[in-house]
Write an enzyme that holds these catalytic residues in place. Structure first.
Site, PDB file in Angstrom:
ATOM      1  N   SER A  31       9.567   4.173 -12.315  1.00 45.33           N
ATOM      2  CA  SER A  31       9.022   4.730 -13.549  1.00 45.33           C
ATOM      3  C   SER A  31       9.119   6.249 -13.584  1.00 45.33           C
ATOM      4  O   SER A  31       9.383   6.839 -14.635  1.00 45.33           O
ATOM      5  CB  SER A  31       7.569   4.268 -13.744  1.00 45.33           C
ATOM      6  OG  SER A  31       6.792   4.540 -12.603  1.00 45.33           O
ATOM      7  N   ALA A  44       0.792  -1.238   0.000  1.00 43.98           N
ATOM      8  CA  ALA A  44       0.000   0.000   0.000  1.00 43.98           C
ATOM      9  C   ALA A  44       0.820   1.281   0.000  1.00 43.98           C
ATOM     10  O   ALA A  44       0.296   2.346  -0.298  1.00 43.98           O
ATOM     11  CB  ALA A  44      -0.949   0.004   1.198  1.00 43.98           C
ATOM     12  N   SER A  45       2.103   1.188   0.332  1.00 46.64           N
ATOM     13  CA  SER A  45       2.935   2.395   0.336  1.00 46.64           C
ATOM     14  C   SER A  45       3.545   2.685  -1.034  1.00 46.64           C
ATOM     15  O   SER A  45       4.237   3.688  -1.210  1.00 46.64           O
ATOM     16  CB  SER A  45       4.061   2.244   1.369  1.00 46.64           C
ATOM     17  OG  SER A  45       4.899   1.141   1.034  1.00 46.64           O
ATOM     18  N   LYS A  52       7.308 -10.259 -11.813  1.00 50.15           N
ATOM     19  CA  LYS A  52       5.888  -9.933 -11.999  1.00 50.15           C
ATOM     20  C   LYS A  52       5.204 -10.975 -12.887  1.00 50.15           C
ATOM     21  O   LYS A  52       4.071 -11.390 -12.627  1.00 50.15           O
ATOM     22  CB  LYS A  52       5.753  -8.544 -12.627  1.00 50.15           C
ATOM     23  CG  LYS A  52       6.113  -7.401 -11.708  1.00 50.15           C
ATOM     24  CD  LYS A  52       5.096  -7.266 -10.587  1.00 50.15           C
ATOM     25  CE  LYS A  52       5.332  -6.020  -9.758  1.00 50.15           C
ATOM     26  NZ  LYS A  52       4.380  -5.891  -8.650  1.00 50.15           N
ATOM     27  N   VAL A  69       4.073   3.487 -15.774  1.00 50.59           N
ATOM     28  CA  VAL A  69       3.137   4.297 -14.999  1.00 50.59           C
ATOM     29  C   VAL A  69       3.832   5.543 -14.470  1.00 50.59           C
ATOM     30  O   VAL A  69       4.819   5.450 -13.729  1.00 50.59           O
ATOM     31  CB  VAL A  69       2.559   3.484 -13.818  1.00 50.59           C
ATOM     32  CG1 VAL A  69       1.506   4.301 -13.080  1.00 50.59           C
ATOM     33  CG2 VAL A  69       1.971   2.164 -14.308  1.00 50.59           C
ATOM     34  N   ILE A 116       1.576   3.045  -7.178  1.00 50.39           N
ATOM     35  CA  ILE A 116       0.218   2.772  -7.649  1.00 50.39           C
ATOM     36  C   ILE A 116      -0.730   2.537  -6.483  1.00 50.39           C
ATOM     37  O   ILE A 116      -1.828   3.106  -6.420  1.00 50.39           O
ATOM     38  CB  ILE A 116       0.209   1.562  -8.602  1.00 50.39           C
ATOM     39  CG1 ILE A 116       1.035   1.850  -9.862  1.00 50.39           C
ATOM     40  CG2 ILE A 116      -1.231   1.189  -8.977  1.00 50.39           C
ATOM     41  CD1 ILE A 116       1.226   0.644 -10.758  1.00 50.39           C
ATOM     42  N   ALA A 117      -0.298   1.697  -5.549  1.00 45.93           N
ATOM     43  CA  ALA A 117      -1.193   1.310  -4.455  1.00 45.93           C
ATOM     44  C   ALA A 117      -1.600   2.485  -3.583  1.00 45.93           C
ATOM     45  O   ALA A 117      -2.720   2.518  -3.051  1.00 45.93           O
ATOM     46  CB  ALA A 117      -0.536   0.231  -3.598  1.00 45.93           C
ATOM     47  N   ALA A 150      13.565  -4.845   0.775  1.00 42.01           N
ATOM     48  CA  ALA A 150      14.484  -5.563  -0.156  1.00 42.01           C
ATOM     49  C   ALA A 150      13.768  -6.334  -1.243  1.00 42.01           C
ATOM     50  O   ALA A 150      14.395  -6.942  -2.103  1.00 42.01           O
ATOM     51  CB  ALA A 150      15.340  -6.513   0.637  1.00 42.01           C
ATOM     52  N   SER A 151      12.417  -6.287  -1.237  1.00 50.54           N
ATOM     53  CA  SER A 151      11.623  -7.048  -2.208  1.00 50.54           C
ATOM     54  C   SER A 151      11.046  -6.088  -3.251  1.00 50.54           C
ATOM     55  O   SER A 151      10.681  -4.967  -2.930  1.00 50.54           O
ATOM     56  CB  SER A 151      10.506  -7.766  -1.476  1.00 50.54           C
ATOM     57  OG  SER A 151       9.593  -8.339  -2.359  1.00 50.54           O
TER      58      SER A 151
END
Length: 212
Positions: free
Chosen positions: A92, A9-10, A54, A80, A13-14, A36-37
């Protein structure tokens, strides 16, 4: 009261998905990823590994939902950009940063689809709310070579230092087509790229991530 979980959420897009959901009266439960992900900075060509992660994640998700009779819709945006809600530059947005104020002397020889983050966030919510939504939705307002993006930026901001030369002398990478029909079935009216680029630059300026 409808409760919606937004993962990561941070993120760029989210964070917009969360904002739009709250505006619509939803209660949001948010999760955030490990810093790290999904890509470690030591990985060579992290963008390639990010794209691969993805692709593999979506493939695994489709397999899981088929096996467990779960309804799923996938939103697949192109590059995006747009205004930021988070305090740092995402990958992006960095593509735009690298084109202005002398950050780079050349532009990449690459063609991408481009989409406003607000359209992407809205598409996620529409796909959730519209019962007939199904399958995959690819999002791109326009597909342009970086040379064309540079021209738009120069027309919008003629005083900025924007590269005029491509990074190599090879023929420009060709553009391609992305159908808008599926996205329009979700009620998405794409924000023009010219508006999106202006919003991106102004947001970067407001957040003091660039100066001019």
């Amino acid at each position: 009261m409808v409760v919606v979980c937004v993962t990561g959420a941070s993120g760029f897009i989210a964070s917009w998905i969360v904002k739009f959901l709250l505006h619509r009266g939803y209660t949001v439960r948010a999760t955030v990823r490990d810093p790290a992900s999904p890509v470690l900075s030591v990985v060579q060509d992290p963008q390639l590994w990010y794209t691969l992660s993805k692709t593999l994640a979506e493939s695994a998700a489709w397999k899981f939902v088929r096996e467990n009779n779960i309804d799923m819709v996938a939103i697949n945006p192109s590059v995006v950009i747009g205004p930021l809600l988070q305090p740092e530059i995402n990958a992006s947005s960095a593509l735009v940063v690298n084109l202005i104020n002398g950050c780079s002397q050349t532009f990449p020889n690459a063609s991408y689809g481009w989409i406003n983050v607000k359209d992407v966030a809205n598409a996620h919510i529409q796909a959730y709310e519209i019962a007939s939504a199904s399958g995959r939705y690819c999002l791109a307002e326009r597909v342009l070579h970086f040379s064309q993006v540079v021209k738009i930026l120069h027309d919008l901001y003629p005083t900025l230092q924007i590269p005029e030369k491509c990074e190599d002398d090879k023929p420009y990478e060709p553009t391609f087509q992305v159908s808008k029909e599926n996205a329009k079935s979700l009620g998405i009216e794409f924000i023009p790229l010219e508006v999106t680029l202006r919003e991106t630059v102004e947001s970067l300026k407001e957040n003091k991530l660039i100066e001019f």
